[in-house]
Motif scaffolding. Structure first.
Motif, mmCIF file in Angstrom:
data_model
loop_
_atom_site.group_PDB
_atom_site.id
_atom_site.type_symbol
_atom_site.label_atom_id
_atom_site.label_comp_id
_atom_site.label_asym_id
_atom_site.label_seq_id
_atom_site.Cartn_x
_atom_site.Cartn_y
_atom_site.Cartn_z
ATOM 1 N N TYR C 33 -36.611 -15.797 38.788
ATOM 2 C CA TYR C 33 -35.294 -15.569 38.183
ATOM 3 C C TYR C 33 -35.427 -15.390 36.683
ATOM 4 O O TYR C 33 -34.836 -14.485 36.069
ATOM 5 N N HIS C 83 -29.742 -7.534 40.407
ATOM 6 C CA HIS C 83 -28.864 -8.332 41.269
ATOM 7 C C HIS C 83 -29.430 -8.392 42.684
ATOM 8 O O HIS C 83 -29.548 -9.462 43.301
ATOM 9 N N LEU C 84 -29.845 -7.221 43.200
ATOM 10 C CA LEU C 84 -30.329 -7.182 44.601
ATOM 11 C C LEU C 84 -31.569 -8.051 44.752
ATOM 12 O O LEU C 84 -31.683 -8.837 45.705
ATOM 13 N N ALA C 86 -32.474 -10.591 42.915
ATOM 14 C CA ALA C 86 -32.134 -12.016 42.797
ATOM 15 C C ALA C 86 -31.479 -12.492 44.095
ATOM 16 O O ALA C 86 -31.851 -13.548 44.643
ATOM 17 N N ARG C 87 -30.561 -11.673 44.649
ATOM 18 C CA ARG C 87 -29.894 -12.098 45.893
ATOM 19 C C ARG C 87 -30.918 -12.229 47.010
ATOM 20 O O ARG C 87 -30.932 -13.212 47.772
ATOM 21 N N ALA C 88 -31.829 -11.266 47.049
ATOM 22 C CA ALA C 88 -32.851 -11.326 48.110
ATOM 23 C C ALA C 88 -33.707 -12.575 47.927
ATOM 24 O O ALA C 88 -34.016 -13.286 48.893
ATOM 25 N N LEU C 90 -32.842 -15.352 46.516
ATOM 26 C CA LEU C 90 -32.063 -16.545 46.914
ATOM 27 C C LEU C 90 -32.035 -16.660 48.430
ATOM 28 O O LEU C 90 -32.228 -17.726 49.008
ATOM 29 N N ARG C 91 -31.851 -15.523 49.108
ATOM 30 C CA ARG C 91 -31.820 -15.582 50.600
ATOM 31 C C ARG C 91 -33.139 -16.109 51.125
ATOM 32 O O ARG C 91 -33.181 -16.814 52.135
ATOM 33 N N LYS C 93 -34.671 -18.255 49.904
ATOM 34 C CA LYS C 93 -34.671 -19.690 49.533
ATOM 35 C C LYS C 93 -35.792 -20.000 48.560
ATOM 36 O O LYS C 93 -36.571 -20.931 48.748
ATOM 37 N N GLY D 83 -34.018 -7.552 52.345
ATOM 38 C CA GLY D 83 -32.580 -7.533 52.694
ATOM 39 C C GLY D 83 -32.438 -7.364 54.193
ATOM 40 O O GLY D 83 -33.317 -7.743 54.964
ATOM 41 N N GLY E 200 -23.712 -4.633 50.571
ATOM 42 C CA GLY E 200 -23.015 -5.531 49.646
ATOM 43 C C GLY E 200 -22.222 -4.708 48.640
ATOM 44 O O GLY E 200 -22.431 -3.507 48.506
#
Lengths: 110, 501, 100, 87, 347
Positions: C33, C83-84, C86-88, C90-91, C93, D83, E200
């Motif tokens: 991050y 963003h993508l 970071a979201r990935a 986080l998913r 974990k 994703g 998204g």
């Protein structure tokens, strides 16, 4: 030791690394990566051949050849990748030689 | 306006055009495919007729003369090979139509075979157009692109059968083809870098011994040997040819392998002929002998019929490479005629053999040689076609194979290098060995032969027989094709050659 | 005119350190991050300065327009992909780094 | 004067190569994904500086395609590898 | 000035083989693919340094962008297959095959390994030496091309060579692309992606912004191709990038494209190119001999048609299979036991 000679050597090195990788690596995906590397090396040597002394383009024909080569290599890579997925899925290993170990010649169709 | 050049252009444009249409109208793929095959055969016939009348010709595509633009060079060798492709292609197309209609008929597997048929025809026509383009083109880079189309379409056709073994063989075939094309392209790049010319005829005049020239020759040759599956580099060929669908195996063994050998002939017979030492030819000849021995021995050991035929292709290719030193040795052109006869008769015979084997496989449900005893009761014509093709492969008179080997034998004895001749004889005996092994199973009398109930459409059996007959009669009619060769003899090695300005 | 040229040069020279700091951040920071943070922020500002400098020195307007278009495009693309990623992450974990 | 642009371009190239080291060492896959972003920004900057240094307008078109393709690579990274459906 | 750019070249020329070596030596496949994409982008910088803008564009768009995306999607499919494979094995369904693990196999043949390495090194040194010997290129066909540029109908030399002097190569080139699409369609069918995968919000806006821009840039590249760097291949590749983005974001409109229209789009470029080539013969000229001074117009027409076709073909190659059957996915057991990708996906 002008830069053109340096680029030629770098292209040659890419070809050699690609060739070595194509023969030595066991995973099919890595073999296809190596094949792309080899063709990049050849393209580099072709374009350097088309450059004049002070790195200015004097001959457009190698450029056309390399453009055709890039499109050919993307087409072959696409088919190769789909084949790798199929080989992996039906023989649950992305390797070429596992057939040999489980007895030669599985069942075949006409 | 139609002259040799017009028909030459038709030979390339018609298959490509019909391939596109077959893809869009995939439900009528078979009809369009057969139409294209017929038109192609007509165009080949017309080109041959015009060629005999008007002699060799250089056709500038796009109107640009040789060094700048791409030229077709239509000479005896290319016309003969295009005619060979047309004849073999037509009969394989007829066989394929019957093959797929039979397979689709069986209700259980409508989807798979409908799908295979829908994609067989466009890819096969692309392959056919690229073969014609390769035989006619006189530009090294253009030949690279056609080689690429041939290699890729051969891989797609091999993988069409969908079996795991076929996919694995196709994968290995694709990697070998990638390696071969890349090294061939590297050779062309080095040649262009040192001579600045891509046209074959112009290059032949400029070639002079130089370190870069040797490197490029080595690269070109390795690339082509990989694609021709000469002895040490043949590992990919048997699984690919054996596991493919029957018409695909016929195409692969009969035509695809010949394309890269034709290029070897152009390079070693014409462009690099003046600079190459005789020892290089001997090396190829020795590899050819290795191929003959290894292929024949492997063929004798095979349990499956299609593997046997695939290994026999490896062996027969050995003969073509044995002929290379003899071409260099022989002042006259009889070694040339022998090589071309061998190429043409092998194409016809091997395609016929694979077609017959395909019919046998469909009828018997398997191709284990030992359990094929008595199949002649059920499939008399296909068994006869198989044996007929075997006769031509063995080089038994009056087949084309025999005349070719006989001429080569004469050249090797006259030139004092008798060992090539001995190799030919040993090869023929071994070939007789494995053909007889299969023939004895096919022709033994045994009333009860369990077979699948589906009857093989006659078009499949008759196309195999006709092709095998043609291979046989090629020996008798050897005068005509070889006459063609004289009309446009591409390689008067000794005489100075008229070349474009 | 020379003043604009000089100003442009200054802007470019200002931009380069941002790039270098972005790369140093990429190498030195402990987890994904913070590295994303460094890379996206620093490099975009660096590119902004470089583009501004080049725009000041550009002669005709369409070059300026082209430069701005490229800069806007890179801004949008890198923020969205940051963003993508970071979201990935986080998913998947991946726990953010906390000071020991 | 124009030497400055090439000097700047050189620094950026070294920065990119230094950034690639992170890919080689990066523990998680996300670190490798940063490469696409790195190229998106540094590659475009190098091309713009070179277009000014070598006075060659075509490089701006290439910079534009670079930016588009870096975006595509980054999105492809993020979506195709991590994703989608997390089973 | 020269020393700085010279140094720039030296760094670039050394970076390429180093990256290539690290790529093949890296243990993790994903990292190898990422390095491959970086190598492609660095290669594109090399083409810029070697005064080859067309090739730089093509390398960036096709070499790094599309090939990279192809590798990524193949890698994902391989992982998903081996994942479902592990689950099946875990459930004891697949028999345990006694394959020798690859690492041990490599040590099994050290002699061949050393020999091949030795041969390779000798060949490379020989070639390097001979490449050094030959003087710089004497310009090859450059002067001939420059001489004929007047009749070529375009300003950019590379486009002239690609579409006029050696147009036959490009025609066969289009056939290779068409063949690749045929091959991929003949091998598998695209998996029925789950409907639930709505992109998204960030991705949706990104796609809505980028795709139109990519289409405009593609048109611009095709138009600029006649005078500067650009042309059908580069434009088509950027168009394909837009297609890949749509496929990535799983936009529903992509699945509503009727299969017939898709087939015609694939065939459009090669077919029009072939027909124009033959049409040129009508007026008494040779194949692909553009009549009179209208070469520029013909070339632009061919380029725009082929650009569309290249874009659709490359996007279809990325999709990696025939479009799923519009009707309920009929029982398509087109493969043997380990059947088609769709089986794998459902596991």
């Amino acid at each position: 030791m002008n830069t053109l000679f340096l680029y030629t050597m770098s292209g040659l090195a890419l070809f050699a690394i690609g060739l070595h990788g194509l023969i030595r690596s066991s995973h099919l995906l890595r073999k296809i990566l190596a094949a792309n590397l080899m063709s990049s090396g050849v393209f580099l040597i072709m374009i350097v051949g088309a450059c004049g002394t002070d790195q200015v383009m004097i001959d457009p024909v190698p450029h056309a050849m390399v453009l055709t080569g890039i499109v050919v290599s993307v087409s072959t890579t696409a088919v190769a990748l789909v084949l790798v997925c199929l080989v992996q899925e039906t023989t649950n290993r992305a390797l070429l030689w596992q057939k040999r170990k489980r007895g030669q010649g599985g069942r075949t169709d006409a | 306006m139609p002259d040799t050049a017009f028909w030459a252009v038709c030979l390339v444009v018609v298959p490509l055009f019909f391939a596109l249409i077959c893809f869009v109208r995939s439900d009528q793929a078979a009809v369009l495919g057969l139409l294209a095959a017929g038109l192609n055969a007509l165009a080949a016939l017309a080109m041959t007729v015009f060629f005999v009348r008007s002699g060799p010709l250089r056709y500038a595509i796009g109107g640009w003369q040789a060094p700048l633009g791409i030229n077709f060079s239509i000479d005896g060798l290319s016309v003969l090979l295009v005619a060979m492709t047309a004849v073999t292609g037509l009969s394989v197309s007829m066989y394929a139509r019957g093959y797929f209609s039979l397979r689709i008929g069986s209700a259980g597997e409508i989807n798979r075979h409908g799908h295979q048929r829908a994609f067989f025809w466009p890819v096969w026509l692309l392959l056919w157009g690229a073969l014609n383009g390769l035989f006619l083109s006189a530009d090294l880079f253009n030949v690279y692109v056609t080689l690429e189309i041939i290699g890729l379409s051969a891989v797609v056709l091999t993988a069409l059968s969908g079996k795991p073994a076929a996919r694995l063989a196709a994968m290995r075939y694709l990697l070998v083809s990638l390696l071969g094309s890349c090294s061939y392209l590297f050779g062309v790049a080095l040649l262009y870098r040192s001579y600045g010319i891509l046209d074959m005829a112009a290059l032949a005049r400029l070639i002079s011994p130089a370190p870069l020239m040797w490197a490029s020759l080595a690269l070109l040759t390795t690339g082509l040997l990989l694609k021709t599956a000469l002895f040490p580099l043949h590992f990919w060929l048997p699984p690919a040819h054996a596991n493919a669908l029957a018409p695909v195996s016929a195409i692969l063994s009969g035509l695809v392998v010949k394309a890269s050998f034709y290029l070897m002939l152009r390079l070693w017979g014409d462009i690099f002929a003046q600079v190459l030492p005789f020892a290089a030819y001997v090396l190829l000849g020795v590899l050819g002998c290795g191929a003959v021995l290894w292929g024949a021995v492997q063929a004798l050991l095979q349990k499956r019929l299609k593997m046997l035929i695939a290994y026999s292709t490896v062996a027969q290719l050995g003969y073509l490479f044995i002929a290379l030193p003899l071409i260099r040795l022989d002042p006259g052109s009889s070694a040339w005629e022998a090589v071309i006869l061998l190429i043409m008769s092998h194409a016809c015979a091997k395609s016929a053999m694979f077609m017959a084997a395909g019919s046998i496989f469909l009828k018997a449900g398997h191709d284990r040689i030992d359990d094929l005893a008595g199949i002649k009761e059920v499939l008399p014509i296909s068994s006869f076609a198989f044996v007929l093709a075997g006769v031509s492969l063995m080089g038994f008179p009056p087949s084309g194979g025999f005349v070719g080997k006989w001429l080569l034998l004469g050249v090797s004895l006259a030139g004092g290098e008798w060992w090539w001749g001995v190799m030919l004889v040993i090869g023929s005996l071994l070939a007789a060995g494995y053909v007889y092994r299969v023939a004895s199973r096919l022709l033994v009398f045994k009333v009860t032969f369990f077979s699948r109930r589906q009857s093989i459409p006659p078009v499949m059996e008759w196309s195999a027989v006709l092709l095998a007959l043609l291979a046989l009669l090629l020996g008798l009619l050897a005068g005509y094709p070889l006459g063609l060769l004289e009309a446009g003899s591409p390689f008067p090695l000794h005489a100075c050659r008229e070349v474009m300005p | 005119m020379a003043f604009l040229h000089g100003l442009g040069m200054v802007c470019i020279l200002l931009g380069i350190p941002f790039f270098v700091s972005g790369t140093i951040g990429l190498l030195r920071f402990p987890d994904i991050y913070t590295r994303l943070h460094a890379l996206t922020k620093a490099d975009n500002v660096g590119l902004g300065f470089v583009v501004l400098g080049l725009a000041l020195q550009a002669e005709e307007w369409n070059t300026v327009a082209r430069l701005l278009l490229i800069w806007l495009l890179v801004l949008i693309a890198s923020s969205a992909s940051c963003h993508l990623v970071a979201r990935a992450a986080l998913r998947r974990k991946i726990q953010p780094w906390t000071r020991p | 004067m124009s030497g400055l642009y090439s000097l700047a371009a050189l620094c950026l190239l070294l920065a990119v190569l230094a950034g690639l080291v992170r890919i080689l060492r990066g523990p998680t896959e996300a670190d490798s994904m940063l490469a696409a972003q790195l190229f998106g920004t540094c590659g475009v900057a190098i091309l713009l500086l070179l277009s000014k240094g070598l006075d060659w307008v075509v490089l701006q078109d290439i910079a534009l395609v670079f930016a588009l393709l870096a975006a595509l690579a980054a999105v492809a990274f993020a979506l195709r590898t991590w994703g989608g459906t997390e089973r | 000035m020269m020393d700085v750019m010279g140094f720039f070249d030296i760094v670039l020329a050394l970076a390429l083989p180093w990256l290539g070596w690290r790529l093949l030596a890296s243990s993790d496949l994903f990292r190898a693919v990422v390095l491959f994409i970086s190598l492609g982008l660095l290669m594109s910088l090399t083409w810029v340094r070697l005064q080859a803008p067309d090739v730089a564009l093509a390398e960036a768009a096709i070499g790094a962008g599309l090939t990279g995306a192809l590798f990524l999607s193949a890698l994902r499919r391989l992982e998903r297959l081996s994942e479902s494979e592990r689950r099946l094995e875990h459930a004891g369904k697949r028999e345990e095959d006694e394959t020798i693990p690859p690492e041990k196999r490599r040590r099994a043949k050290p002699v061949a390994y050393v020999l091949s390495l030795f041969l390779l090194v000798v060949f490379v040194l020989l070639l390097g030496w001979s490449l050094g010997q030959t003087p710089g290129a004497k310009g090859g066909l450059g002067p001939a091309v420059a001489g004929q540029m007047g009749q070529s109908g375009v300003q950019s030399q590379v486009t002239a060579v690609l579409l006029n002097f050696r147009g036959y190569d490009t025609l066969l080139e289009m056939m290779v692309l068409f063949l690749a699409a045929l091959g991929v369609w003949s091998l598998t069918r695209v998996r029925q992606t789950q409907q639930g995968e709505v992109p998204g919000p960030v991705l949706a806006t990104l796609v809505r912004l980028l795709v139109p821009l990519m289409i405009i840039v593609a048109g611009y590249l095709v138009w600029i191709g006649s005078s500067r760097a650009g042309g059908a291949f580069q434009g088509g590749a950027v168009l394909a990038a837009a297609g890949v983005l749509l496929l990535l974001a799983n936009v529903t409109v992509v699945r509503q494209v009727p299969a017939g229209l898709l087939r015609w789009a694939l065939v459009l470029g090669p077919l029009l190119f072939l027909l124009t080539a033959v049409a040129c013969m009508g007026g008494g000229g040779n194949l692909l001999e553009y009549p009179g001074q209208s070469a520029g117009v013909w070339i632009l027409f061919i380029e725009s048609a082929t650009a569309v076709s290249i874009g659709v073909t490359l996007a279809a190659l990325y999709a990696g299979g025939r479009p799923p059957a519009p009707s309920a996915p009929e029982k398509d057991n087109e493969e043997g036991p380990g059947s088609g990708v769709d089986k794998g996906g459902k596991a």
